[in-house]
Scaffold this motif. Structure first.
Motif, mmCIF file in Angstrom:
data_model
loop_
_atom_site.group_PDB
_atom_site.id
_atom_site.type_symbol
_atom_site.label_atom_id
_atom_site.label_comp_id
_atom_site.label_asym_id
_atom_site.label_seq_id
_atom_site.Cartn_x
_atom_site.Cartn_y
_atom_site.Cartn_z
ATOM 1 N N GLY A 194 -6.109 -16.440 -14.250
ATOM 2 C CA GLY A 194 -5.245 -15.915 -15.307
ATOM 3 C C GLY A 194 -4.500 -14.662 -14.913
ATOM 4 O O GLY A 194 -4.419 -13.707 -15.691
ATOM 5 N N ARG A 195 -3.892 -14.661 -13.739
ATOM 6 C CA ARG A 195 -3.175 -13.470 -13.286
ATOM 7 C C ARG A 195 -2.081 -13.079 -14.273
ATOM 8 O O ARG A 195 -1.326 -13.915 -14.770
ATOM 9 C CB ARG A 195 -2.553 -13.728 -11.906
ATOM 10 N N GLU A 196 -2.000 -11.800 -14.559
ATOM 11 C CA GLU A 196 -0.927 -11.201 -15.356
ATOM 12 C C GLU A 196 -0.355 -10.020 -14.594
ATOM 13 O O GLU A 196 -1.057 -9.378 -13.810
ATOM 14 C CB GLU A 196 -1.459 -10.673 -16.690
ATOM 15 N N LYS A 206 4.103 -1.978 -12.092
ATOM 16 C CA LYS A 206 3.705 -3.339 -12.428
ATOM 17 C C LYS A 206 2.747 -3.874 -11.365
ATOM 18 O O LYS A 206 3.102 -3.986 -10.203
ATOM 19 C CB LYS A 206 4.932 -4.234 -12.547
ATOM 20 N N SER A 207 1.532 -4.192 -11.802
ATOM 21 C CA SER A 207 0.485 -4.634 -10.875
ATOM 22 C C SER A 207 -0.209 -5.876 -11.424
ATOM 23 O O SER A 207 -0.331 -6.055 -12.642
ATOM 24 C CB SER A 207 -0.559 -3.529 -10.659
ATOM 25 N N GLY A 208 -0.677 -6.721 -10.513
ATOM 26 C CA GLY A 208 -1.352 -7.946 -10.898
ATOM 27 C C GLY A 208 -2.804 -7.697 -11.270
ATOM 28 O O GLY A 208 -3.515 -6.964 -10.579
ATOM 29 N N VAL A 209 -3.251 -8.313 -12.366
ATOM 30 C CA VAL A 209 -4.648 -8.216 -12.806
ATOM 31 C C VAL A 209 -5.147 -9.610 -13.172
ATOM 32 O O VAL A 209 -4.362 -10.494 -13.539
ATOM 33 C CB VAL A 209 -4.821 -7.257 -14.000
ATOM 34 N N TYR A 210 -6.483 -9.792 -13.095
ATOM 35 C CA TYR A 210 -7.110 -11.093 -13.300
ATOM 36 C C TYR A 210 -8.319 -10.939 -14.217
ATOM 37 O O TYR A 210 -8.935 -9.872 -14.291
ATOM 38 C CB TYR A 210 -7.602 -11.659 -11.963
ATOM 39 N N TRP A 211 -8.686 -12.046 -14.874
ATOM 40 C CA TRP A 211 -9.924 -12.034 -15.646
ATOM 41 C C TRP A 211 -11.081 -11.570 -14.768
ATOM 42 O O TRP A 211 -11.222 -12.021 -13.622
ATOM 43 C CB TRP A 211 -10.261 -13.438 -16.143
#
Length: 364
Positions: A194-196, A206-211
């Protein structure tokens, strides 16, 4: 009389930061522990070293009996039982920890009634995330008539300066799916999916985060029962660390991350790699807490963010401030509580301001 604080796992990066914070903001004498028998020399006479393995129950019991507060920093908490807290409760000693895993959190919360009976205040999940992050959520939640959704995101630069134990914790967190509250239903979520792309303050942007499996996923719904969704996501910079972690979670054979040897190998390799990028990208942390809910009859969004240049130092602020309040008698709430349940927003803001940690808040 001078108060005494026992810091278990005090030689690690997080434990050392906690010790420094308590030493700066209180007059307590501090005993910090580690498993080696090497003699430690300290310039600060308020700091003493004790060689102690947590498996040495009687030695642990004796050490706790001579203290006013125990701070448990000896992770990873995936492997820990509740012995330390049980002894604290038996001896009437207050307790703080930096635990960061749902299994441990669930086990210590089950000791709530016993702590109430003995008049012991135990505050768990302190530190930076969980910890300061949880209190940021509380800040946001209190802006609403009815809070409904929590989105809590973290990003860490390289190692975060937190040492190999945090690397172990990261890979241990990839082992199993976990339950998260989504639109009022508890659903199974796979770690590092679920990358956002989330907007953090500079220098992260702006950086990518995951569950990611964090205790907040189930403690925040307990603390704020009107909330219907709690999303906890984590990421790293540079971004290629995210891709490597995604591969470990989704491509590598499960046996690699489901046995201690595999976890240790991955942790040591990651620690070596981040040792290179620490000098290039820093070891900081950013947190973004965003809450959606009803305010004056309308749907609104409130956001708080923070950035600190050193993750382990920021963790020391979170835990050290709780210790300071307990030692001063300003936090007295017998039972076992997560930090968002134990700490008022007023006290939280006072402690962060005293440490120069700026938290930005705004309506979106």
């Amino acid at each position: 009389m001078t108060q005494r604080v026992l810091i278990l796992g005090g030689r690690g990066r997080i434990g050392s930061s906690v010790a420094q914070d308590i030493s700066k903001y209180t007059q307590a004498n501090i005993v910090f522990t580690g498993r080696t028998t090497a003699i430690e020399t300290q310039q600060d006479k308020s700091l003493q070293y004790l060689a102690l393995d947590l498996a040495e129950t009687e030695k642990l019991r004796e050490a706790i009996s001579n203290t006013n507060l125990v701070v448990h920093c000896a992770g990873p908490f995936h492997y820990r039982d509740t012995t330390v807290l049980q002894i604290c409760i038996e001896q009437g000693v207050n307790y703080v920890d930096v635990s960061d895993h749902r299994s441990y959190t669930s086990k210590v919360l089950a000791l709530h009634d016993r702590a109430v009976e003995k008049g012991v205040t135990a505050v768990i999940n302190t530190g930076i995330f969980p910890g300061i992050s949880n209190s940021m959520v509380r800040q946001c939640v209190e802006q609403f008539d009815v809070p409904e959704e929590i989105h809590l995101s973290y990003v860490v630069s390289s190692s975060g300066g937190a040492g190999v134990t945090v690397m172990r914790t990261t890979f241990l967190g990839l082992q199993n799916p976990f339950e998260a509250l989504i639109n009022g239903q508890w659903e199974k979520v796979k770690p590092y999916t679920g990358r956002e792309t989330v907007s953090f303050p500079q220098p992260y942007g702006k950086s990518g985060v995951y569950w990611f499996d964090m205790p907040e996923t189930f403690t925040l719904p307990k603390a704020f029962p009107t909330v219907k969704s709690v999303i906890t996501k984590f990421g790293s910079v540079p971004d290629f660390y995210n891709h490597l972690t995604w591969i470990a979670a989704n491509i590598f054979p499960k046996s690699w991350i489901q046995n201690p040897g595999g976890v240790e190998f991955l942790a040591q390799v990651s620690h070596f790699m981040t040792g290179v990028t620490d000098n290039l990208r820093g070891i900081g942390v950013a947190i973004r807490s965003e809450v959606r809910g009803i305010k004056n009859g309308e749907t609104a969004i409130y956001c708080s963010t923070l950035v600190h240049e050193n993750t382990s130092v920021a963790a020391g602020y979170g835990t050290g401030s709780i210790a300071q309040l307990l030692l001063a008698g300003r936090l007295n709430k017998p039972g076992v509580y997560t930090v968002e349940e134990a700490l008022s927003t007023g006290l939280f803001e006072e402690m962060m301001q005293s440490r120069g940690l700026n938290i930005n808040q705004q309506w979106l």
